[in-house]
Design a protein around this motif. Structure first.
Motif, PDB file in Angstrom:
ATOM      1  N   THR A 141       0.827  -1.207   0.000  1.00 28.28           N
ATOM      2  CA  THR A 141       0.000   0.000   0.000  1.00 28.28           C
ATOM      3  C   THR A 141       0.861   1.256   0.000  1.00 28.28           C
ATOM      4  OG1 THR A 141      -1.770  -1.148   1.183  1.00 28.28           O
ATOM      5  CG2 THR A 141      -1.790   1.262   1.259  1.00 28.28           C
ATOM      6  N   THR A 150       0.904   4.430  -2.472  1.00 27.50           N
ATOM      7  CA  THR A 150       0.549   5.737  -1.903  1.00 27.50           C
ATOM      8  C   THR A 150       1.659   6.762  -2.115  1.00 27.50           C
ATOM      9  OG1 THR A 150      -0.817   4.684  -0.206  1.00 27.50           O
ATOM     10  CG2 THR A 150      -0.120   6.956   0.205  1.00 27.50           C
ATOM     11  N   LEU A 158      -8.182  -0.991   5.570  1.00 26.68           N
ATOM     12  CA  LEU A 158      -8.261  -0.642   4.147  1.00 26.68           C
ATOM     13  C   LEU A 158      -9.676  -0.788   3.614  1.00 26.68           C
ATOM     14  CD1 LEU A 158      -4.976  -2.342   2.853  1.00 26.68           C
ATOM     15  CD2 LEU A 158      -5.401   0.108   3.101  1.00 26.68           C
ATOM     16  N   TRP A 193      -5.462   3.150   5.287  1.00 28.09           N
ATOM     17  CA  TRP A 193      -4.418   2.534   6.106  1.00 28.09           C
ATOM     18  C   TRP A 193      -4.148   3.312   7.387  1.00 28.09           C
ATOM     19  CZ3 TRP A 193      -0.037   5.185   7.397  1.00 28.09           C
ATOM     20  CH2 TRP A 193       0.323   6.296   6.632  1.00 28.09           C
TER      21      TRP A 193
END
Length: 392
Positions: free
Chosen positions: A34, A38, A156, A161
């Protein structure tokens, strides 16, 4: 507070914190894919996540653990909780990857304060059952670690997150309150601090230098799985299943550490480590080279089960060599393991950038081979005839 209640609440506070520590560390590993999306960063920079946390952790370990006989242990533990909680909230609020790394380092420092001293308290509360209580303590860590990736999946799905770190920071408040109201265990008066004159003497003990050398490779193996297993698994499974692989690996720590809490009281430490090393070499080769599909998940569980017993077994071996230096030996053990945490994940990131994550993960087999060779050397050397019996 009555003596028996004081002891009970000390155990509650120490085990509760280590459970959250496990969740915080393994949530980080599950978030690597993630964070890559991101913050749009490479495997090489992602490989810095664990080393940065390790620097903070080791710094706190060296400063506080080596001074365990001189400092106010309760006050230091409270400081560790406070810094960890603040850092967790800051991680969740990080707008850039650079700040994320900085706050991960701060979280490592806060946790390192606490973890440099928690085994010191446990060692003096249970001097006749160190091996077992250390295994149960690390089993509590494993329970939290197993929950970490699952919490990430839920966060999520529900929001983002960042929710992960809010949920993990909040329970630290009641732990702080419980610990604030406790009396310092009287047996901590026997704890000694580490001076420069003691270093050579301690490291001359076969049980201590053997522990440190073995833990360098144990820490390397563990840290690669902690950070890179979900990322590696995305090459084999969907994102949800990939995160599940880390939970499967860590779930095996719970029965594994319970089993080793018993085995460490019945067999020589060196015999256990040699046996585990041999099993790991075969299991890692099967998982990374031969297996496919669901067989991979089964092997992940097997590997987690056997890796789980190494740290508590080895640190018990070291502490039983010199029980009055529990805090300093805890520092030596953690610095050795964290050296592996500093080197191995970053190395895998660099190799993965140059080749592939599948190729980089093959380094795990080599680490298991070297660990087995070290354990065999200890077994045929001065530790070969020692049994795992505790003494104060």
């Amino acid at each position: 507070m009555k003596k028996e209640n004081n002891k009970k609440y000390w155990i509650l506070a120490l085990f509760a914190f280590v459970t959250l520590d496990g969740a915080l560390i393994q949530a980080r590993g599950a978030l690597v894919p993630t964070w890559k999306e991101t913050f749009t960063t490479s495997e090489t920079f992602l490989g810095l996540i664990t080393p940065v946390g390790t620097v903070g952790f080791v710094a706190a370990m060296v400063v506080f653990g080596s001074a365990s006989g001189r400092i106010d242990i309760k006050r230091a533990l409270l400081a560790g909780i406070a810094v960890t909680a603040a850092a967790a909230l800051l991680i969740g609020a990080s707008p850039t990857f650079l700040l994320l790394l900085a706050f991960i380092g701060l979280r490592g420092f806060g946790t390192g304060i606490f973890r440099s001293l928690d085994r010191t308290v446990l060692s003096h509360l249970y001097p006749e059952r160190r091996a077992r209580i250390f295994s149960l303590h690390t089993m509590a860590w494993a329970i939290g670690a197993t929950a970490g990736p699952l919490l990430v999946t839920a966060a999520l799905w529900l929001s983002g997150w960042q929710l992960t770190y809010l949920v993990l920071a909040l329970p630290l408040v009641p732990i702080f309150v419980i610990l604030w109201g406790l009396d310092r265990p009287a047996t901590l008066a026997n704890e000694q601090s580490l001076s420069l004159a003691d270093v050579r003497d301690l490291l001359g003990e076969p049980g201590i230098y053997g522990m440190a050398l073995a833990l360098l490779f144990v820490g390397s193996i563990e840290s690669v799985f902690f950070q890179w297993l979900p990322y590696y698994a995305t090459e084999l499974f969907s994102r949800d299943v990939a995160n599940l692989t880390l939970s499967i690996y860590l779930a095996a720590y719970v029965p594994g550490r319970f089993a080793f809490s018993r085995l460490a009281e019945r067999y020589r430490f060196t015999d256990l480590v040699v046996a585990v090393g041999v099993i790991l070499v075969g299991s890692l080769y099967a998982m990374l080279v031969l297996a496919e599909g669901l067989v991979v998940l089964g092997l992940v569980f097997v590997i987690g089960f056997f890796v789980s017993g190494l740290f508590p077994t080895l640190i018990s071996m070291g502490i039983e060599s010199r029980p009055s230096f529990t805090g300093p030996i805890n520092v030596v053990a953690n610095v050795a393991a964290q050296t592996g945490f500093f080197i191995a994940p970053a190395t895998v990131g660099i190799v993965a950038d140059a080749t592939s994550i599948g190729t980089a993960m093959l380094l795990q087999i080599g680490l298991a081979v070297v660990l087995t060779i070290v354990a065999l050397g200890l077994k045929v050397g001065p530790l070969g005839s020692r049994r795992s019996t505790a003494s104060e």
